[in-house]
Design an enzyme around this catalytic site. Structure first.
Site, PDB file in Angstrom:
ATOM      1  N   TRP A 118     -16.188 -52.240   8.485  1.00 13.20           N
ATOM      2  CA  TRP A 118     -15.988 -52.337   7.044  1.00 13.20           C
ATOM      3  C   TRP A 118     -15.890 -50.893   6.561  1.00 13.20           C
ATOM      4  O   TRP A 118     -16.841 -50.124   6.717  1.00 13.20           O
ATOM      5  CB  TRP A 118     -17.186 -53.003   6.351  1.00 13.20           C
ATOM      6  CG  TRP A 118     -17.387 -54.451   6.620  1.00 13.20           C
ATOM      7  CD1 TRP A 118     -18.035 -54.996   7.684  1.00 13.20           C
ATOM      8  CD2 TRP A 118     -16.981 -55.567   5.787  1.00 13.20           C
ATOM      9  NE1 TRP A 118     -18.048 -56.378   7.574  1.00 13.20           N
ATOM     10  CE2 TRP A 118     -17.414 -56.757   6.419  1.00 13.20           C
ATOM     11  CE3 TRP A 118     -16.294 -55.679   4.584  1.00 13.20           C
ATOM     12  CZ2 TRP A 118     -17.190 -58.033   5.898  1.00 13.20           C
ATOM     13  CZ3 TRP A 118     -16.081 -56.941   4.050  1.00 13.20           C
ATOM     14  CH2 TRP A 118     -16.517 -58.099   4.696  1.00 13.20           C
TER      15      TRP A 118
ATOM     16  N   CYS B 226      -3.941 -24.281  -8.592  1.00 11.88           N
ATOM     17  CA  CYS B 226      -5.031 -24.887  -7.815  1.00 11.88           C
ATOM     18  C   CYS B 226      -5.331 -24.088  -6.558  1.00 11.88           C
ATOM     19  O   CYS B 226      -6.386 -24.247  -5.943  1.00 11.88           O
ATOM     20  CB  CYS B 226      -4.671 -26.299  -7.365  1.00 11.88           C
ATOM     21  SG  CYS B 226      -3.530 -27.143  -8.441  1.00 11.88           S
TER      22      CYS B 226
ATOM     23  N   ARG C 182      19.604 -32.055 -11.474  1.00 15.41           N
ATOM     24  CA  ARG C 182      19.999 -32.975 -10.395  1.00 15.41           C
ATOM     25  C   ARG C 182      20.546 -34.286 -10.959  1.00 15.41           C
ATOM     26  O   ARG C 182      21.583 -34.784 -10.514  1.00 15.41           O
ATOM     27  CB  ARG C 182      18.765 -33.309  -9.530  1.00 15.41           C
ATOM     28  CG  ARG C 182      18.691 -32.593  -8.209  1.00 15.41           C
ATOM     29  CD  ARG C 182      17.633 -33.235  -7.295  1.00 15.41           C
ATOM     30  NE  ARG C 182      16.312 -33.313  -7.912  1.00 15.41           N
ATOM     31  CZ  ARG C 182      15.390 -32.366  -7.824  1.00 15.41           C
ATOM     32  NH1 ARG C 182      15.624 -31.247  -7.161  1.00 15.41           N
ATOM     33  NH2 ARG C 182      14.205 -32.526  -8.400  1.00 15.41           N
TER      34      ARG C 182
ATOM     35  N   SER D 195       6.555 -21.590 -11.173  1.00 21.11           N
ATOM     36  CA  SER D 195       6.271 -22.666 -10.206  1.00 21.11           C
ATOM     37  C   SER D 195       5.243 -22.283  -9.152  1.00 21.11           C
ATOM     38  O   SER D 195       5.508 -22.363  -7.958  1.00 21.11           O
ATOM     39  CB  SER D 195       7.566 -23.081  -9.501  1.00 21.11           C
ATOM     40  OG  SER D 195       8.516 -23.496 -10.450  1.00 21.11           O
TER      41      SER D 195
END
Lengths: 452, 452
Positions: free
Chosen positions: A438, A48, A23, A44
């Site tokens: 908080w 995981c 690219r 590719s």
């Protein structure tokens, strides 16, 4: 003539580098001739995602593939699968490759080389470690091998190592009906958390029906007459096993680079500069490199897809003639065990002690939403800060739905070297369905600041 | 003799200030005599929770009260309810108060004054705006008034203003079976987002059955013979109403401070330094102050509980003899409409245009989890960066479950003045159940960096 770019390893690091190089070069009107070789069958893919494929959450290996060899070829990359790089000469500029399908060996010359050989599972150095039925979880082929075991009823699985992959695979297999034992050397599972948070992980695993054996070292893998594993022997007992999954970590796959005399760090990972350049004409990205840890101020080996993709993109931009740098990491990671989410970034209390850093560590309990809002779930945040500066050193989060991604706020604070006092005062989003007024991260930061 | 601290306004800002002042002073061995007056009936409550109480998600007003007057008294604060401060003399150091319950007026001297008078809903300056049946949503008493309408069947509600409170109240009332029309002046609801994201909010509201009228300004509130509202007239049509909720914003309740000659900004909010001090002996926090916006580099009025609590704590620390500073805000906010989450921080594209800043704006579509992981939901991220520096100016997020809290990463990036290029390379947590390998926020940042 177009410059020849040779890529060894066609997974995340290598192929994001190759695509980005094309690219970038194209935008600058330059032509690149890109060849990618990979000894495996897949390009590719999301390693995981393998545990979720095993678990049945993902239908097929194909769903984990972001881009197939054909898609890469359509983008102008000459992808050659089942082709192994066996020798590298960086002076002469060639790689010798063996095409295992065709049984052909050839030398491929290059102008620019991308080493993206990834990592390989560490096998414990004990008898029987290479027996049949013992799998790392690194490639889609590994995943397929484990899946075939699930077809047989009443299988017993032993997972060695209670880190990210170990936990995810244990959950996947117990959900598929296997009897699962997890064996780990540490006092609690998940040794990237401090043990006081690891106890929550331990309890969540047991609630799922996983047998958890801690403070146990593997001494041997016992095998049957067919040579397949039958049990895992440890110094704390022996556990029958029809299938063993190794969650004992990985090491950089850098034998080729080492033989070629390229610079490696103590982990065995390639050393690159922040453009991902190893030496002139040689680049590297992904699980085979060491990465700069901005908190430790040292090189580390952290094999994660998120780093591989970013490094690949940086590499490709620079190789293609642009300019980019990979600024390092802070050690962020997360996963879930059943409905318990867990996350960490930076240093644990144990890390701070080991590094001899004067520090404070605090732990707080809060809720993921305003306490009065339906679905408010418990969350525990542990925070470590340097004394006396107050600089945030690290954070750990364990909790139910909506907990773990909050670690990103701590990662950003580490990135910019904020003190816990500053973190407590940052402008985080609040509305009752999303947080207490908080944020739990800020309650922890405030408490750490008070302690300083 | 103990120093006398007088607090006007016993909600988030005032009472967190008072509590923190007592803690800090006590730790230093100092004694404070703290009196807090409030003209209402409730202390330290979550106004943000009122819509969820109306919706039925929260059982009672009491659940929204973090600390009751009795609890504050047990902590040593002399809380006097239904007691209104009517005059202030900062030279002499007294406040005249009226106890509406006892019908008694008295002058209370002070050594240190905390002004925490909050904000009051803006009523459109049109005929009928003070009619019965028209409510702001500021106090628990307002909430109770709206709730009483829900007891009558077939009630028609009109919400004026489609901001945070307007949307939340519209959803609450439609869930309780009312016919709800929302009227807003802007081209799309939620004008703190750019209209291209506002369209998604518009669609989500319509899917819930809310009638959304945009580009319409209220011209009058029509009333019946009993003086109660019967319809909302706009320049785009007239909408029958048994109850009207004002979501038209609030203004600082600073009449007392103004009369006393204290410094106010253009919004009418009190100006403080970063210790929350107004002038010697006078402090202020919460919805009645202006706040420093770190991105706009200007003072703004942003009435949110999260700021009130932080400012109160800073104020109390300083008043009590410690040292703290409130470092400003970046403009973070979020909410949800049905199952659509929405969030923003910093500048919108519209803000950047209005400020004449050279900028790029990009919008990306991604998923909240890895695309192959079950429960991956759509998320849209819009990001605005300054040109040519690349400095992040702001971000907006609209998406389903797991989207909006990602705005915190953008808020942290704004806080530390990161460029979009840096943000794209930060170390955010990745695992398939939590994110794509490039977090959606980083995909947007990368695209913005590419555009620069």
């Amino acid at each position: 003539m177009a410059e020849r770019v040779l890529v060894i390893g066609a997974d995340a690091g290598g192929m994001s580098a190759a695509s980005q190089a094309l690219r970038t070069a194209k935008a600058a009107g330059r032509d690149l001739d890109v060849i990618a070789v990979d000894r495996g069958h897949w390009t590719s893919y999301s390693a995981c995602g393998i545990p979720y494929w095993i678990a049945g959450d993902v239908a097929s290996a194909a769903a984990l593939v972001a881009r197939t060899p054909e898609q890469h070829r359509a983008n102008g990359i000459d992808v050659r699968m089942v082709t192994e790089a066996v020798e590298l000469d960086t002076d002469a500029g060639w790689v010798e490759v063996v095409d295992h399908a065709a049984g052909r060996r050839e030398r491929l010359g290059y102008d620019q080389l991308i080493i993206a050989t990834g990592a390989t599972p560490v096998r414990p150095d004990v008898p029987g470690a290479d027996a049949a039925g013992i799998y790392g979880v690194q490639t889609l082929d590994d995943g397929g091998a484990v899946l075939r075991h699930l077809a047989t009823p009443r299988q017993r699985a032993v997972v060695v190592g209670a880190g990210y992959i170990g936990l995810e695979m244990a959950e996947a297999m117990v959900r598929r009906g296997l009897t699962v034992t997890v064996v780990d050397r540490g006092p609690e599972p998940m040794n990237t958390l401090d043990p006081d948070l690891g106890t929550q992980v331990h309890a969540a695993m047991e609630r799922m029906g996983i047998d958890v054996v801690t403070s146990a070292s593997v001494t041997a893998f016992e095998t049957g007459p067919d040579g397949a594993v039958t049990a895992v022997a440890t110094d704390a007992g022996t556990y029958p096993a029809d299938v063993v999954v190794l969650g004992t970590g990985v090491r950089p796959a850098t034998d080729l680079a080492r033989a070629a005399g390229l610079p490696l760090g103590p982990s065995g990972g390639l050393r690159t500069d922040d453009t991902q350049r190893v030496v002139d004409g040689v680049w590297s990205a992904g699980d085979c490199v060491e990465t700069w840890d901005r908190v430790r101020r040292d090189w580390v080996h952290v094999p994660l897809g998120t780093h591989a993709n970013k490094q690949g993109r940086v590499l490709g931009t620079n190789l293609g003639g642009g300019s980019a740098r990979f600024p390092g990491i802070v050690g962020t990671a997360l996963t879930k065990v059943c409905n318990l989410e867990l996350a960490r970034t930076g240093l644990t209390e144990g890390d701070a002690v080991a590094a001899g850093l004067d520090h404070v560590a605090v732990t707080i309990e809060s809720t993921t939403r305003s306490g009065y809002y339906p679905g408010a779930e418990p969350i525990t945040v542990k925070m470590v800060a340097q004394r006396p500066s107050g600089r945030l050193l690290g954070a750990q989060i364990v909790g139910r739905d909506g907990s773990a991604k909050r670690i990103d706020v701590c990662a950003m604070a580490l990135w910019s070297e904020l003190t816990v006092g500053e973190l407590a005062m940052t402008d985080l989003a609040y509305a009752p369905p999303f947080s207490s007024v908080w944020d739990p991260v800020q309650i922890a930061a405030r408490k750490a600041a008070d302690r300083l």
